[in-house]
Design an enzyme around this catalytic site. Structure first.
Site, PDB file in Angstrom:
ATOM      1  N   ASP A 121     -11.424   2.529   4.208  1.00  0.00           N
ATOM      2  CA  ASP A 121     -11.917   1.247   4.085  1.00  0.00           C
ATOM      3  C   ASP A 121     -13.264   1.040   3.719  1.00  0.00           C
ATOM      4  OD1 ASP A 121      -9.603  -0.159   3.890  1.00  0.00           O
ATOM      5  OD2 ASP A 121      -9.398  -0.192   6.117  1.00  0.00           O
ATOM      6  N   LYS A 141       0.829  -1.271   0.031  1.00  0.00           N
ATOM      7  CA  LYS A 141      -0.045  -0.075   0.073  1.00  0.00           C
ATOM      8  C   LYS A 141       0.888   1.167   0.005  1.00  0.00           C
ATOM      9  CE  LYS A 141      -3.605  -2.313   2.153  1.00  0.00           C
ATOM     10  NZ  LYS A 141      -4.522  -2.660   3.710  1.00  0.00           N
ATOM     11  N   GLN A 164      -4.569  -2.405   9.822  1.00  0.00           N
ATOM     12  CA  GLN A 164      -4.653  -3.508   9.340  1.00  0.00           C
ATOM     13  C   GLN A 164      -5.255  -4.659   9.915  1.00  0.00           C
ATOM     14  OE1 GLN A 164      -3.186  -3.954   6.062  1.00  0.00           O
ATOM     15  NE2 GLN A 164      -4.240  -6.180   6.088  1.00  0.00           N
TER      16      GLN A 164
END
Ligand code: NDP
Length: 313
Positions: free
Chosen positions: A122, A55, A99
């Site tokens: 997200d 990422k 994460q």
């Protein structure tokens, strides 16, 4: 019957990442804004570390600032929430990703709540999930958005299509069902307790497999000409090495489906590209700027390759 069209997720993701980079350049030039994404990694799970590193690289390539924060695996929930509070107040940070999975002592729900709706790139915050289900503009979870872009790259008009999503997780299956419903599909959300799954799948114009079960979906489950999206990423030992396989028996499915995504090179690359897109959208929305035109959700339609023996002019 001709073989299915392979939907090239890598090519589509590269094109989207280039549009994200254009949008970042425009934001910087016109408004002096550089979008920033913060990643929080708790513990030292090797797979999570690789995801976070990928990422970071993707952010750098698109001109997005990235801030990585690592906490030890025994960090307390209060420490994680404290860090998220700091990132929420940091003006350089437009999006916060934590994460998953998190160590046991930390409740993921509380962490997602702490991120807040504005920096939730997200699309996991309850407010954003609620907006998604009532069809309001919101932050869409990256994998689900990526699946929709892949579908729309080969099928523009989805109204009235029968869509079956196998898998009801809040990360993939549920948000995808909401998006398909919004696109006027008739949606069935299947799961491990669903009865008669093969027959159900055989009725689908759009079949999305997101169960995390290697080669679950057989060619005989697919309606001729259907569009098949394989979200599964399964690491399977084959012949002494570990190979990545999806939830669909792709080689056999190619003989029946109209279009299908490969694994790897299908949904995976789109997930990261959509995360970058969400970070830039968050940067704009936080400042009351309009969404950049370059980031419209509809990708160009991919033409099927010419038949063998036909030369492109
Ligand atoms: P989860 O384990 O959270 O959910 C799996 C879902 O599949 C559950 O709803 C489960 O049902 C259902 N399921 C499991 N087995 C069967 C079965 N035999 N028949 C029907 N349904 C079944 O997984 P995720 O949603 O997080 O991920 C799914 C897959 O997608 C994984 O392979 C994952 O690696 C991959 N993935 C890929 C991404 C990408 O970027 N390409 C991103 C995210 C995930 P129940 O609810 O009843 O248990």
């Amino acid at each position: 019957m001709a073989e299915a069209q392979l939907i090239d997720g890598q090519a589509l993701a590269t094109a989207l990442r280039s549009r994200v980079a254009d949008a970042v350049a425009m934001l910087t030039a016109r408004h002096g804004v550089t979008p920033g994404l913060a990643a929080v990694l708790v513990g030292d799970d090797p797979a999570s570390r690789i995801y976070v590193r990928n990422k970071q690289r993707a952010c750098a390539a698109a001109g997005i600032g990235s801030f990585e924060h690592e906490l030890p695996g025994d960090a307390s929930e209060a420490e994680v929430l404290g860090l998220i509070g700091t990132l929420r107040g940091d003006e350089r940070v437009d999006g916060i990703i934590v994460q998953l999975p998190l160590p046991r002592q930390i409740d993921p729900r509380r962490v997602i709540d702490a991120v807040g709706p504005d920096k939730d790139v997200d699309g996991f915050h309850p407010l954003n999930i609620g907006r998604l289900w009532i069809g309001e503009p919101t932050v869409v979870p990256c994998t689900a958005e990526g699946c929709m872009m892949l579908i729309r790259s080969v099928r523009r008009d989805l109204a009235g299509s029968s869509a079956v999503v196998v898998g009801r997780s809040s990360v993939v299956g549920r948000p995808l069902a909401a998006l398909l419903l919004d696109a006027d599909c008739t949606v069935t959300l299947a799961h491990s307790k669903t009865r008669g799954l093969p027959a159900l799948c055989r009725r689908a114009d759009l079949l999305i497999a997101a169960a995390g079960r290697p080669l679950l979906v057989k060619a005989s489950w697919i309606k001729p000409g259907a569009t098949v999206i394989d979200v599964g990423i399964n690491r399977v030992p084959i012949g002494g090495t570990v190979r990545l396989v999806g939830d669909v028996d792709t080689a056999a499915a190619m003989q029946v489906a109209g279009a299908i995504t490969p694994v790897p090179g299908g949904v995976g690359p789109m997930t990261i590209a959509c995360l970058l897109r969400n970070a830039v959208l968050a940067a704009c929305r936080r400042r009351g700027l309009p969404d950049p035109e370059a980031l419209a959700a509809l990708p160009p339609v991919m033409e099927p390759p010419p038949p063998d023996g036909c030369c492109a002019r």
